[in-house]
Design a protein around this motif. Structure first.
Motif, PDB file in Angstrom:
ATOM      1  N   SER A   9       0.808  -1.213   0.000  1.00 33.36           N
ATOM      2  CA  SER A   9       0.000   0.000   0.000  1.00 33.36           C
ATOM      3  C   SER A   9       0.841   1.263   0.000  1.00 33.36           C
ATOM      4  O   SER A   9       0.368   2.340  -0.332  1.00 33.36           O
ATOM      5  N   ALA A  10       2.128   1.134   0.378  1.00 29.67           N
ATOM      6  CA  ALA A  10       3.011   2.288   0.392  1.00 29.67           C
ATOM      7  C   ALA A  10       3.721   2.493  -0.922  1.00 29.67           C
ATOM      8  O   ALA A  10       4.449   3.464  -1.091  1.00 29.67           O
ATOM      9  N   ALA A  11       3.516   1.580  -1.865  1.00 33.66           N
ATOM     10  CA  ALA A  11       4.296   1.610  -3.093  1.00 33.66           C
ATOM     11  C   ALA A  11       4.140   2.899  -3.851  1.00 33.66           C
ATOM     12  O   ALA A  11       5.111   3.490  -4.311  1.00 33.66           O
ATOM     13  N   ILE A  12       2.896   3.364  -4.025  1.00 25.58           N
ATOM     14  CA  ILE A  12       2.680   4.559  -4.827  1.00 25.58           C
ATOM     15  C   ILE A  12       3.338   5.766  -4.175  1.00 25.58           C
ATOM     16  O   ILE A  12       3.882   6.628  -4.848  1.00 25.58           O
ATOM     17  N   ALA A  13       3.328   5.798  -2.837  1.00 30.08           N
ATOM     18  CA  ALA A  13       3.852   6.962  -2.137  1.00 30.08           C
ATOM     19  C   ALA A  13       5.329   7.162  -2.363  1.00 30.08           C
ATOM     20  O   ALA A  13       5.831   8.283  -2.281  1.00 30.08           O
ATOM     21  N   PRO A  60       1.802  -6.764 -11.593  1.00 34.21           N
ATOM     22  CA  PRO A  60       2.731  -5.904 -12.336  1.00 34.21           C
ATOM     23  C   PRO A  60       2.566  -4.415 -12.066  1.00 34.21           C
ATOM     24  O   PRO A  60       3.568  -3.694 -11.967  1.00 34.21           O
ATOM     25  N   ALA A  61       1.341  -3.935 -11.949  1.00 31.76           N
ATOM     26  CA  ALA A  61       1.157  -2.500 -11.722  1.00 31.76           C
ATOM     27  C   ALA A  61       1.746  -2.081 -10.381  1.00 31.76           C
ATOM     28  O   ALA A  61       2.479  -1.083 -10.286  1.00 31.76           O
ATOM     29  N   GLU A  62       1.441  -2.843  -9.335  1.00 31.26           N
ATOM     30  CA  GLU A  62       1.964  -2.522  -8.011  1.00 31.26           C
ATOM     31  C   GLU A  62       3.484  -2.658  -7.952  1.00 31.26           C
ATOM     32  O   GLU A  62       4.170  -1.854  -7.307  1.00 31.26           O
ATOM     33  N   GLU A 224      11.726  -2.786   0.577  1.00 27.90           N
ATOM     34  CA  GLU A 224      11.254  -4.107   0.194  1.00 27.90           C
ATOM     35  C   GLU A 224       9.755  -4.170   0.410  1.00 27.90           C
ATOM     36  O   GLU A 224       9.195  -3.418   1.217  1.00 27.90           O
ATOM     37  N   SER A 225       9.112  -5.021  -0.344  1.00 26.40           N
ATOM     38  CA  SER A 225       7.656  -5.106  -0.309  1.00 26.40           C
ATOM     39  C   SER A 225       7.203  -6.550  -0.303  1.00 26.40           C
ATOM     40  O   SER A 225       7.892  -7.433  -0.828  1.00 26.40           O
ATOM     41  N   GLU A 226       6.025  -6.766   0.258  1.00 30.39           N
ATOM     42  CA  GLU A 226       5.396  -8.077   0.252  1.00 30.39           C
ATOM     43  C   GLU A 226       4.357  -8.208  -0.862  1.00 30.39           C
ATOM     44  O   GLU A 226       3.505  -9.097  -0.823  1.00 30.39           O
ATOM     45  N   ILE A 227       4.431  -7.335  -1.851  1.00 34.06           N
ATOM     46  CA  ILE A 227       3.490  -7.370  -2.973  1.00 34.06           C
ATOM     47  C   ILE A 227       3.386  -8.771  -3.566  1.00 34.06           C
ATOM     48  O   ILE A 227       2.304  -9.252  -3.891  1.00 34.06           O
TER      49      ILE A 227
END
Length: 276
Positions: A9-13, A60-62, A224-227
Motif C-alpha cells: 500500500s506504500a508503493a505509490i507513495a 505488475p502495476a503494483e 522491500e515489499s510483500e506485494i
C-alpha cells in the motif's frame, strides 16, 4: 521473524525518486500520472492472454510502481525470457517517450523478443537489444544511462546456471545505472532459516544472499515489499520452484494441489545506486 517491511500500500507513495521531485515543480502529480501510465500498459491489448492470466500472481502495476518506474525513463529489463514484463514495459516506454533495453545472453536469450519485434514492430520495434552479462559478443548497455534496471526471477540463474556470474552481473548493473538510479529485483524467496544449500537446485534464494551481492557491488537496499509474497508456498518440493505454476513440472501429479498454491513466494527488493 522477518523485519518490518514496506507494504504494497506504500508503493505509490515512494514511486517517484527524490531526484525527480527536485527537478519538477509539479512533482506531486508525477506519481498519479505514472500510475495511470502503468495501468494503461498493463491493460494494453497487445499483451498475450496467457500472460495477463498471471497478473493476479505477479502484480505488475503494483510492482512497477514500487520500483518507481515512469513512462519517460530509460529502463533496462534483464533476461526477459518470453517477454512477460516486456509486453508491459514496451507500451509504457512508448507512451512517455522512454527507452527500453532488453538484455540477455547473446543472442539466444533474445530470440523470443526478436520474434515479438518481427510480429509487432509498432509495439516492440523501438526496443534496444543488448548482451548481459556483457562479454563482448554483442552490444552492451552503455554505462550510466539507466534510470531503472529490472530483473524478475533471474538471480538464481546467474548464481547456479553453470559458472557463477552473480558478482559480475551486479557490478555490470551498477555501471549501467545513473547515480541515484534504481535496481528492482523480484526473486523466489527461500526462508532465512532454511539450509543455504537449498539455493543451489531449488530456484529459491535467501534475501541475505541477494543483498550481499548487491551491496558488494555498491548498492544500498532502499526498500522491500510483500506485494509478491505467497504464504501458501511451502518451498519443499523435490523439483524445486518449478513444481508450482506456471511450470508445473510434475504434470498431472498433484496438479490441483499446486495450482491451489499458486506461483512462488517472492521477495521484491529495491536497491539504489548512491548519488555520490
Amino acid at each position: 521473524m522477518r523485519p518490518l517491511l514496506i507494504v504494497a500500500s506504500a508503493a505509490i507513495a515512494i514511486a517517484v525518486p527524490a531526484s525527480a521531485m527536485q527537478h519538477d515543480g509539479h512533482a506531486g502529480h508525477a506519481a498519479p500520472k505514472a500510475g495511470e501510465a502503468i495501468a494503461a500498459a498493463v491493460a494494453a491489448p497487445t499483451r498475450t492472454p496467457a500472460n495477463t492470466a498471471r497478473d493476479p500472481f505477479r502484480h505488475p502495476a503494483e510492482t512497477l510502481a514500487f520500483f518507481g518506474v515512469k513512462p519517460g525513463d530509460t529502463v533496462v529489463e534483464l533476461w526477459p525470457g518470453g517477454g512477460w514484463y516486456t509486453e508491459i514495459l514496451a507500451p509504457l516506454a512508448k507512451s512517455g517517450g522512454g527507452t527500453l533495453y532488453v538484455a540477455a545472453p547473446w543472442e539466444r536469450g533474445l530470440n523470443r523478443i526478436k520474434e515479438k519485434q518481427a510480429a509487432d514492430a509498432g509495439t516492440y520495434g523501438a526496443l534496444k537489444l543488448a548482451e548481459f552479462p556483457a562479454t563482448g559478443a554483442g552490444t552492451k548497455v552503455p554505462d550510466g544511462i539507466a534510470d531503472v534496471v529490472l530483473t524478475f526471477r533471474n538471480v538464481h540463474n546467474w548464481r547456479f546456471g553453470g559458472a557463477d556470474k552473480t558478482a559480475d552481473a551486479f557490478k555490470q548493473i551498477f555501471a549501467m545505472l545513473k547515480p541515484g538510479g534504481t535496481l528492482g529485483v523480484v526473486e523466489h524467496r527461500l526462508d532465512e532459516s532454511d539450509d543455504s544449500a537449498k539455493e543451489e537446485k531449488s530456484g529459491y534464494m535467501k534475501k541475505s544472499s541477494i543483498v550481499a551481492f548487491a551491496e558488494a557491488a555498491g548498492f544500498k537496499l532502499a526498500g522491500e515489499s510483500e506485494i509478491n509474497a505467497n504464504p501458501k508456498d511451502t518451498k519443499d518440493y523435490a523439483k524445486g520452484v518449478w513444481t508450482l505454476p506456471p511450470s508445473l513440472t510434475e504434470g498431472e501429479t498433484d496438479r490441483a494441489k499446486y495450482v491451489a498454491i499458486g506461483e512462488s513466494d517472492r521477495m521484491t527488493l529495491k536497491f539504489v545506486k548512491p548519488a555520490s
